[in-house]
Write a protein that holds these residues in place. Structure first.
Motif, PDB file in Angstrom:
ATOM      1  N   ALA A 243       0.856  -1.186   0.000  1.00  0.00           N
ATOM      2  CA  ALA A 243       0.000   0.000   0.000  1.00  0.00           C
ATOM      3  C   ALA A 243       0.896   1.241   0.000  1.00  0.00           C
ATOM      4  N   SER A 244       0.671   2.192   0.866  1.00  0.00           N
ATOM      5  CA  SER A 244       1.504   3.391   0.928  1.00  0.00           C
ATOM      6  C   SER A 244       1.310   4.050   2.277  1.00  0.00           C
ATOM      7  N   HIS A 245       2.223   4.950   2.619  1.00  0.00           N
ATOM      8  CA  HIS A 245       2.105   5.669   3.883  1.00  0.00           C
ATOM      9  C   HIS A 245       0.966   6.680   3.849  1.00  0.00           C
ATOM     10  N   MET A 246       0.787   7.322   2.697  1.00  0.00           N
ATOM     11  CA  MET A 246      -0.273   8.332   2.541  1.00  0.00           C
ATOM     12  C   MET A 246      -0.851   8.270   1.137  1.00  0.00           C
ATOM     13  N   GLU A 247      -2.104   8.724   1.021  1.00  0.00           N
ATOM     14  CA  GLU A 247      -2.746   8.837  -0.289  1.00  0.00           C
ATOM     15  C   GLU A 247      -3.466  10.180  -0.379  1.00  0.00           C
ATOM     16  N   ILE A 248      -3.390  10.788  -1.559  1.00  0.00           N
ATOM     17  CA  ILE A 248      -4.108  12.036  -1.828  1.00  0.00           C
ATOM     18  C   ILE A 248      -4.947  11.814  -3.068  1.00  0.00           C
ATOM     19  N   SER A 249      -6.233  12.081  -2.971  1.00  0.00           N
ATOM     20  CA  SER A 249      -7.137  11.897  -4.107  1.00  0.00           C
ATOM     21  C   SER A 249      -8.037  13.108  -4.249  1.00  0.00           C
ATOM     22  N   GLY A 250      -8.710  13.190  -5.391  1.00  0.00           N
ATOM     23  CA  GLY A 250      -9.633  14.290  -5.632  1.00  0.00           C
ATOM     24  C   GLY A 250     -10.970  14.048  -4.968  1.00  0.00           C
ATOM     25  N   PRO A 251     -11.811  15.062  -4.886  1.00  0.00           N
ATOM     26  CA  PRO A 251     -13.104  14.926  -4.194  1.00  0.00           C
ATOM     27  C   PRO A 251     -14.056  13.945  -4.864  1.00  0.00           C
ATOM     28  N   ASP A 252     -13.898  13.729  -6.184  1.00  0.00           N
ATOM     29  CA  ASP A 252     -14.780  12.807  -6.904  1.00  0.00           C
ATOM     30  C   ASP A 252     -14.062  11.525  -7.311  1.00  0.00           C
TER      31      ASP A 252
ATOM     32  N   THR B  89      -0.109  14.353   7.420  1.00  0.00           N
ATOM     33  CA  THR B  89      -1.429  14.518   6.801  1.00  0.00           C
ATOM     34  C   THR B  89      -2.055  15.840   7.198  1.00  0.00           C
ATOM     35  N   ARG B  90      -1.985  16.172   8.493  1.00  0.00           N
ATOM     36  CA  ARG B  90      -2.571  17.447   8.950  1.00  0.00           C
ATOM     37  C   ARG B  90      -1.818  18.646   8.364  1.00  0.00           C
ATOM     38  N   GLU B  91      -0.489  18.548   8.304  1.00  0.00           N
ATOM     39  CA  GLU B  91       0.293  19.657   7.772  1.00  0.00           C
ATOM     40  C   GLU B  91      -0.004  19.890   6.293  1.00  0.00           C
ATOM     41  N   LEU B  92      -0.072  18.805   5.497  1.00  0.00           N
ATOM     42  CA  LEU B  92      -0.359  18.951   4.075  1.00  0.00           C
ATOM     43  C   LEU B  92      -1.787  19.444   3.837  1.00  0.00           C
ATOM     44  N   ALA B  93      -2.705  19.027   4.707  1.00  0.00           N
ATOM     45  CA  ALA B  93      -4.096  19.484   4.558  1.00  0.00           C
ATOM     46  C   ALA B  93      -4.197  21.009   4.677  1.00  0.00           C
ATOM     47  N   HIS B  94      -3.293  21.621   5.463  1.00  0.00           N
ATOM     48  CA  HIS B  94      -3.323  23.073   5.633  1.00  0.00           C
ATOM     49  C   HIS B  94      -2.499  23.810   4.582  1.00  0.00           C
ATOM     50  N   THR B  95      -1.545  23.116   3.953  1.00  0.00           N
ATOM     51  CA  THR B  95      -0.648  23.808   3.023  1.00  0.00           C
ATOM     52  C   THR B  95      -0.991  23.589   1.551  1.00  0.00           C
ATOM     53  N   LEU B  96      -1.645  22.479   1.203  1.00  0.00           N
ATOM     54  CA  LEU B  96      -1.952  22.219  -0.200  1.00  0.00           C
ATOM     55  C   LEU B  96      -2.993  23.189  -0.730  1.00  0.00           C
ATOM     56  N   VAL B  97      -2.764  23.652  -1.948  1.00  0.00           N
ATOM     57  CA  VAL B  97      -3.708  24.561  -2.607  1.00  0.00           C
ATOM     58  C   VAL B  97      -4.612  23.731  -3.498  1.00  0.00           C
ATOM     59  N   GLY B  98      -5.893  23.693  -3.173  1.00  0.00           N
ATOM     60  CA  GLY B  98      -6.837  22.901  -3.941  1.00  0.00           C
ATOM     61  C   GLY B  98      -7.723  22.071  -3.036  1.00  0.00           C
ATOM     62  N   ASP B  99      -8.684  21.386  -3.650  1.00  0.00           N
ATOM     63  CA  ASP B  99      -9.642  20.567  -2.909  1.00  0.00           C
ATOM     64  C   ASP B  99      -9.228  19.101  -3.035  1.00  0.00           C
ATOM     65  N   TYR B 100      -8.649  18.555  -1.963  1.00  0.00           N
ATOM     66  CA  TYR B 100      -8.142  17.190  -1.990  1.00  0.00           C
ATOM     67  C   TYR B 100      -8.617  16.427  -0.756  1.00  0.00           C
TER      68      TYR B 100
ATOM     69  N   GLY C 113      -9.629   9.067 -18.705  1.00  0.00           N
ATOM     70  CA  GLY C 113      -8.976  10.030 -19.589  1.00  0.00           C
ATOM     71  C   GLY C 113      -7.544  10.282 -19.158  1.00  0.00           C
ATOM     72  N   ASP C 114      -7.194  11.558 -18.984  1.00  0.00           N
ATOM     73  CA  ASP C 114      -5.845  11.928 -18.545  1.00  0.00           C
ATOM     74  C   ASP C 114      -5.729  11.979 -17.018  1.00  0.00           C
ATOM     75  N   ALA C 115      -6.812  11.708 -16.312  1.00  0.00           N
ATOM     76  CA  ALA C 115      -6.801  11.787 -14.847  1.00  0.00           C
ATOM     77  C   ALA C 115      -6.325  10.474 -14.244  1.00  0.00           C
ATOM     78  N   VAL C 116      -6.017  10.524 -12.949  1.00  0.00           N
ATOM     79  CA  VAL C 116      -5.672   9.327 -12.180  1.00  0.00           C
ATOM     80  C   VAL C 116      -6.559   9.293 -10.932  1.00  0.00           C
ATOM     81  N   SER C 117      -6.492   8.184 -10.209  1.00  0.00           N
ATOM     82  CA  SER C 117      -7.295   8.091  -8.977  1.00  0.00           C
ATOM     83  C   SER C 117      -6.696   8.916  -7.852  1.00  0.00           C
ATOM     84  N   GLY C 118      -5.361   9.004  -7.807  1.00  0.00           N
ATOM     85  CA  GLY C 118      -4.740   9.747  -6.723  1.00  0.00           C
ATOM     86  C   GLY C 118      -3.237   9.652  -6.768  1.00  0.00           C
ATOM     87  N   LEU C 119      -2.618  10.150  -5.695  1.00  0.00           N
ATOM     88  CA  LEU C 119      -1.168  10.175  -5.562  1.00  0.00           C
ATOM     89  C   LEU C 119      -0.804   9.484  -4.261  1.00  0.00           C
ATOM     90  N   ARG C 120       0.134   8.546  -4.323  1.00  0.00           N
ATOM     91  CA  ARG C 120       0.600   7.845  -3.126  1.00  0.00           C
ATOM     92  C   ARG C 120       1.947   8.405  -2.705  1.00  0.00           C
TER      93      ARG C 120
END
Length: 414
Positions: free
Chosen positions: A62-71, A238-249, A218-225
């Motif tokens: 699996a992975s330590h963390m995953e980031i995906s889009g809202p949909d 996870t908490r730090e990235l949630a406050h620093t990332l620009v966008g809805d993730y 299409g050109d999208a992916v499910s997420g980033l590990r």
């Protein structure tokens, strides 16, 4: 010079008793404490090893963390990766496409998790490449529709490298005959075995472009590990990235995705500690009965000591030394035997399996194919401390009874 209470207590312990039954009960008490301490050390070491092994194997796939889009879609993952890689705890990243599918080969059908990967980046977040039994991840090339299967999944389907399997996914195709599932043939180019049945029997890998086409992303992916320098810092990152990332993730880490599983293992470890501690407690109660009989047997000796000027407190110390020594010997024996067995459990278990002609820990039940062990010295210290404490507490009542012996009553019929 040693206090005379200590000298007499040690003398009572090693002297030949007139009542051999008391010696037998003392031996049983020592053996019981040793058995309980040994069982506690071995079981907790196996639980520690089991927990660590599962965590390393799960996070190796699996992975330590995953980031995906809202949909469930991530359109511009390279831009997100540029933001993420600036965090000092992030050591690697890789995009992925995830979905469920049905693999068909002749009359054999198996459900599996389908994961689309970039082979050149997969090594940054997982260890699957190091567990390839046949082939390599590099053979997963875009638009060639190749697939890598877990060894147990391939065995269940009856396929090997070079065979073709049909992958059926839930996304349907509208036809005049109705809604039909999408399907595509893939050629098996590799097999992996990570030693964990859940993944070896239920995971299939393909190139991320082929997976995106199969699931119509299409050109999208499910997420980033992501892979972190320290997996235990995942909740904070996870908490730090949630406050620093620009966008809805949507961000998640391994402590969230596998929380119930690891919490269940921790609870089981505590319960096993409490249950097996009862063995030590029963042996401690044997110390009580041993000392009570010893006090009765030694009443003339107690009376003589009292007439020579020994105080009730000194008499208590004599029998506390005798009972504590039983606990110390039993605990030390249990610690030595427990540590030796825990350090060699991976050798002992196969010998037992061959002797009993049975598989004690089947991989499809216990997730891993071998029994690990990890001795944590703080656990050993805790077990030894609890055992010695119980043994010491068991000496208080009999010693108190010995201190209450009246010399005149004890010598009346001597």
């Amino acid at each position: 010079m040693r206090p005379y209470e200590l000298w007499i207590g040690l003398r009572y312990t090693r002297a030949k008793r007139r009542n051999h039954f008391i010696s037998f009960i003392s031996g049983v008490s020592m053996a019981g404490i040793a058995l309980g301490v040994m069982a506690l050390i071995v079981v907790l070491s196996v639980m520690n090893g089991f927990q660590d092994e599962l965590r390393s194997r799960i996070l190796g796939v699996a992975s330590h963390m995953e980031i995906s889009g809202p949909d469930g879609r991530l359109a511009d993952w390279p831009a997100l990766a540029e933001q993420v890689r600036k965090h000092p705890d992030v050591r690697g990243y890789a995009p992925y496409v995830a979905g469920q599918g049905l693999l068909v080969m002749g009359d054999s059908t198996k459900g599996a998790m389908i994961r689309g990967i970039l082979p050149e980046q997969e090594a940054q977040v997982t260890d699957i490449g190091a567990h390839m039994r046949i082939g390599t991840l590099a053979e997963l090339k875009a638009h060639e529709f190749n697939i890598v299967l877990g060894a147990d999944l391939a065995n269940a389907l009856g396929v090997t490298v070079g065979d073709k399997v049909t992958v059926i996914v839930p996304q349907g195709v509208v036809t005049p005959a109705g809604l039909l599932p999408r399907m595509k043939q893939f050629r098996v180019v590799g097999l992996f075995s990570v030693g964990m049945f859940e993944y070896d029997a239920g995971l299939a890998l393909m190139h991320i472009d082929d997976a995106a086409r199969l699931y119509r992303l299409g050109d999208a992916v499910s997420g980033l590990r992501l892979k972190l320098a320290d997996m235990d810092r995942a909740p904070w990152v996870t908490r730090e990235l949630a406050h620093t990332l620009v966008g809805d993730y949507y961000l998640s880490d391994w402590t969230m995705s596998h929380a119930n599983f690891f919490r269940a293992v921790a609870i089981e470890k505590r319960m096993m500690f409490i249950i097996l501690l009862l063995i030590v407690a029963v042996a401690a109660f044997n110390i009580v009965s041993t000392l009570v009989m010893a006090v009765t047997d030694k009443q003339p000796d107690i009376a003589i000591l009292r007439t020579l000027g020994a105080s009730p407190a000194s008499i208590m110390k004599v029998f506390m030394v005798q009972g504590s020594l039983i606990g110390v010997i039993g605990t030390l024996a249990g610690v030595v035997l427990g540590v030796l067995l825990a350090l060699n459990v991976e050798t002992v278990v196969p010998l037992l399996e061959r002797a009993l002609h049975m598989d004690l820990f089947p991989a499809d039940v216990y997730y891993i194919s071998e029994l690990p062990s990890k001795v944590i010295w703080s656990d050993v210290g805790t077990i030894a401390g609890v055992s010695l404490t119980l043994a010491f507490l068991a000496t208080l009542y009999p010693s108190w009874r010995a201190a209450r012996v009246q010399p005149a009553e004890a010598l009346r019929y001597e």
